[in-house]
Design an enzyme around this catalytic site. Structure first.
Site, PDB file in Angstrom:
ATOM      1  N   GLY A  22      -4.121  -1.438   5.067  1.00  0.00           N
ATOM      2  CA  GLY A  22      -3.646  -2.805   5.243  1.00  0.00           C
ATOM      3  C   GLY A  22      -2.194  -2.868   5.648  1.00  0.00           C
ATOM      4  O   GLY A  22      -1.811  -3.618   6.563  1.00  0.00           O
ATOM      5  N   GLU A  41       7.224   2.136   0.413  1.00  0.00           N
ATOM      6  CA  GLU A  41       6.133   2.994  -0.046  1.00  0.00           C
ATOM      7  C   GLU A  41       6.616   3.808  -1.240  1.00  0.00           C
ATOM      8  O   GLU A  41       7.639   4.472  -1.170  1.00  0.00           O
ATOM      9  CB  GLU A  41       5.692   3.923   1.084  1.00  0.00           C
ATOM     10  CG  GLU A  41       4.815   5.094   0.687  1.00  0.00           C
ATOM     11  CD  GLU A  41       3.530   4.676   0.009  1.00  0.00           C
ATOM     12  OE1 GLU A  41       3.260   5.171  -1.107  1.00  0.00           O
ATOM     13  OE2 GLU A  41       2.794   3.843   0.583  1.00  0.00           O
ATOM     14  N   GLY A  92      -4.029   5.678   1.493  1.00  0.00           N
ATOM     15  CA  GLY A  92      -5.347   6.264   1.302  1.00  0.00           C
ATOM     16  C   GLY A  92      -5.813   7.150   2.428  1.00  0.00           C
ATOM     17  O   GLY A  92      -6.697   7.995   2.237  1.00  0.00           O
ATOM     18  N   ALA A  97     -12.044  10.450   2.850  1.00  0.00           N
ATOM     19  CA  ALA A  97     -13.001  11.417   3.394  1.00  0.00           C
ATOM     20  C   ALA A  97     -13.368  11.146   4.850  1.00  0.00           C
ATOM     21  O   ALA A  97     -14.428  11.572   5.299  1.00  0.00           O
ATOM     22  CB  ALA A  97     -14.257  11.444   2.534  1.00  0.00           C
ATOM     23  N   HIS A 478     -13.480   3.813  -4.463  1.00  0.00           N
ATOM     24  CA  HIS A 478     -13.326   2.608  -3.648  1.00  0.00           C
ATOM     25  C   HIS A 478     -13.313   1.367  -4.516  1.00  0.00           C
ATOM     26  O   HIS A 478     -14.175   0.508  -4.400  1.00  0.00           O
ATOM     27  CB  HIS A 478     -14.458   2.516  -2.620  1.00  0.00           C
ATOM     28  CG  HIS A 478     -14.582   3.722  -1.746  1.00  0.00           C
ATOM     29  ND1 HIS A 478     -15.723   4.514  -1.707  1.00  0.00           N
ATOM     30  CD2 HIS A 478     -13.709   4.284  -0.889  1.00  0.00           C
ATOM     31  CE1 HIS A 478     -15.538   5.510  -0.862  1.00  0.00           C
ATOM     32  NE2 HIS A 478     -14.324   5.395  -0.346  1.00  0.00           N
ATOM     33  N   GLY A 511      -7.441  -3.586  -0.108  1.00  0.00           N
ATOM     34  CA  GLY A 511      -8.789  -3.624  -0.640  1.00  0.00           C
ATOM     35  C   GLY A 511      -9.028  -4.703  -1.677  1.00  0.00           C
ATOM     36  O   GLY A 511     -10.173  -5.048  -1.970  1.00  0.00           O
TER      37      GLY A 511
END
Length: 541
Positions: A22, A41, A92, A97, A478, A511
């Site tokens: 995001g 960050e 992330g 993955a 998640h 998220g």
């Protein structure tokens, strides 16, 4: 003070908290529109060679500042869930993955957002943009674990649902560096994937399409300033007289500092909170309930947190010659039923820390309490003590074990709030409440069925995890939600443009604004939602 601030470089058009999917999308798109942007960050900046060679180098792998570990993987244990999250420039993307899948259509039909927009058609062009920017391509390989799962899917009558997944990896000639293959030569040099399995401990091969190689790369070329090791501790309204249109003040600290004092202060005309679900909820709850700097945040903040209805399980191959550590982290998926998706995943050779820490014998205990669950675990260990000992101490165990990620579209909810518990060491911190309806499941029977079937294919051992087995809590990579979308602050935290009610110019873009379980890896959905949100912000005059 006004003249000092106005003449300094400490007032920004937008300050973005977090540099994950995001935050990175927001930074690039706002810079394209002419805004002066700062990204704060909390984690470190990484070059490819900075990532740990294995995840036993805990100080480089785990994010646990209290132990002076400043890696990029964080494990957060609440009463009802253990959630994985990440720190570092790129968020992330550093440890995910690689999977870039479209969500199940069911996602658009549930949750608070369902009546606020025609989301599937509105988001379609933004999904296309996200796929292009993240370099999506189909995984070309099949590992032994994938073959085992394919056989099980066929025996279950679900073989037609087995497929290779779209991922964000450059599959050029293995290990050979080439000019940028994704952005007409305008991006960074890249190297072909070597299928070493290291995707989730940080790709050292320059093959993984992390955010520093796309969105953040172009954001910095456009003038975005990224400030690592800057953890925001407070957002407040700027006092009258600050001037130059500044609406918000942000205070931050260096997480490496042994002192708790504020180390920086920034003023912004607009703020985007993109710190991931755990980071965003913790920050905003603190601002609403503790410092009271944002007291008009919706009372619904922290409601309807979801886990993507996930479970993490595993299979240990008893063949001493087996090796399940090679390949990209996740290659394939199949649909065990109409709501359940199964993916095998792996860590590279020598990186068995998380697997050894979390795996446990698989038990079926339903909603039983902790005491009974511990009794069942003890019985399972006593029935096969040598296998349990090997899972903790045998050097070869890691290469013979592959893990299973289960995800469902089934809707389930919990609430995350501030509180004190044994897990917070009785300090004020995040806690969870599973509630009474649509409870987040820990034990998912179809997952146990599939894992036992996969183990039987190779005369192996099915593995559960200690969080599910002992605590009746779920485990998720998640975690989603917590910032409901609505028409007003009685219904939600943000409107359909992702702007926070009662606080103009304050946005949430991560998220936590996903309003339903996608049922599959949500990275592409988060990226598309960020593209959508930024498309609604006009260019700077």
């Amino acid at each position: 003070m006004t003249s000092e601030l106005q003449s300094s470089k400490q007032i920004y058009d937008f300050v973005i908290i977090g540099s994950g999917f995001g935050g990175s999308v927001s930074a690039m798109r706002l810079a394209e529109k002419g805004y002066r942007v700062l990204v704060l960050e909390r984690g470190l900046r990484y070059e490819d060679e900075d990532f740990p060679k294995n995840n036993w180098l805990l100080w480089k792998f785990l994010w646990m500042p209290a132990l002076r570990f400043f890696g990029f993987w964080e494990l957060t244990l609440l009463r009802d869930v253990m959630a994985f999250s990440w720190s570092g420039v790129g968020g992330g993307s550093l440890g995910y993955a690689n999977v870039l899948v479209d969500p199940d259509d069911k996602m658009y039909e549930v949750g608070n957002w369902a009546g606020l927009n025609e989301w599937k058609s509105v988001l379609a062009p933004h999904f296309d943009t996200a796929k292009r920017m993240l370099g999506r391509s189909i995984s070309p390989s099949i590992t032994e674990a994938d073959k085992i799962m394919r056989s099980v899917s066929e025996k279950m009558g679900r073989g037609s649902t087995f497929k290779n997944l779209p991922v964000g990896v450059y599959f050029g000639t293995q290990g050979i560096e080439v000019d940028d293959p994704f952005f007409n030569g305008q991006g960074p040099l890249r190297s072909g994937c070597t299928f070493c399995g290291g995707c989730m401990i940080g790709c050292r091969e320059n093959a993984k399409n992390t955010l520093p190689k796309n969105y953040l790369y172009f954001a910095e070329k456009l003038g975005v300033e990224i400030r690592p090791e800057a953890q925001v501790t407070e957002i407040s309204k700027a006092k009258d007289g600050v001037g130059d249109g500044a609406r918000y003040r942000l205070r931050y600290k260096n997480p490496k500092s042994v002192y708790r004092s504020v180390s920086g202060e920034i003023y912004a005309r607009n703020v985007i909170v993109a710190a991931g679900v755990i980071g965003t909820l913790n920050l905003l709850l603190q601002c609403r309930d503790v410092s009271r700097t944002l007291p008009e945040l919706s009372v619904r903040l922290g409601e309807n947190v979801r886990t993507n209805s996930e479970a993490l399980l595993g299979v240990t191959d008893l063949d001493p010659a087996s090796n399940h550590t090679e390949g990209i982290a996740i290659n394939t998926v199949f649909h065990a039923d109409d709501v359940t998706h199964i993916e095998p995943f792996r860590f590279p050779e020598g990186s068995s820390f998380l697997s050894r820490l979390l795996v446990a014998p698989m038990i079926e205990a339903g909603e039983a309490g902790v005491a009974y669950r511990l009794w069942l675990l003890l019985l399972a260990i006593l029935r096969n003590p040598w296998s349990f000992i090997k899972s903790k101490f045998d050097p070869a165990w890691g290469r013979r074990t592959f893990l299973i990620l289960l995800m469902q579209t089934e809707d389930n909810l919990m609430r995350v709030k501030l509180g004190r518990s044994l897990l917070t060491l009785f300090r004020l911190g995040l806690t969870s409440d599973r509630g009474k309806e649509k409870q987040v499941p820990a034990e998912i029977p179809i997952g146990h069925q599939v894992v036992r079937a996969m183990a039987a294919e190779i005369d192996g051992l099915p593995m559960g995890n200690i969080v599910e087995g002992a605590l009746n809590a779920s485990m998720t990579a998640h975690i989603l939600g917590g910032c409901l979308m609505g028409s007003n602050d009685a219904e939600g935290v943000v409107n359909k443009e992702l702007e926070v009610f009662n606080y103009p110019g304050l946005y949430i873009v991560d998220g936590s604004i996903i309003q339903a379980n996608p049922g599959l890896n949500p990275t592409l959905t988060i990226t598309a939602m960020a593209e959508y949100a930024m498309s609604g912000i006009p260019a700077k005059n």
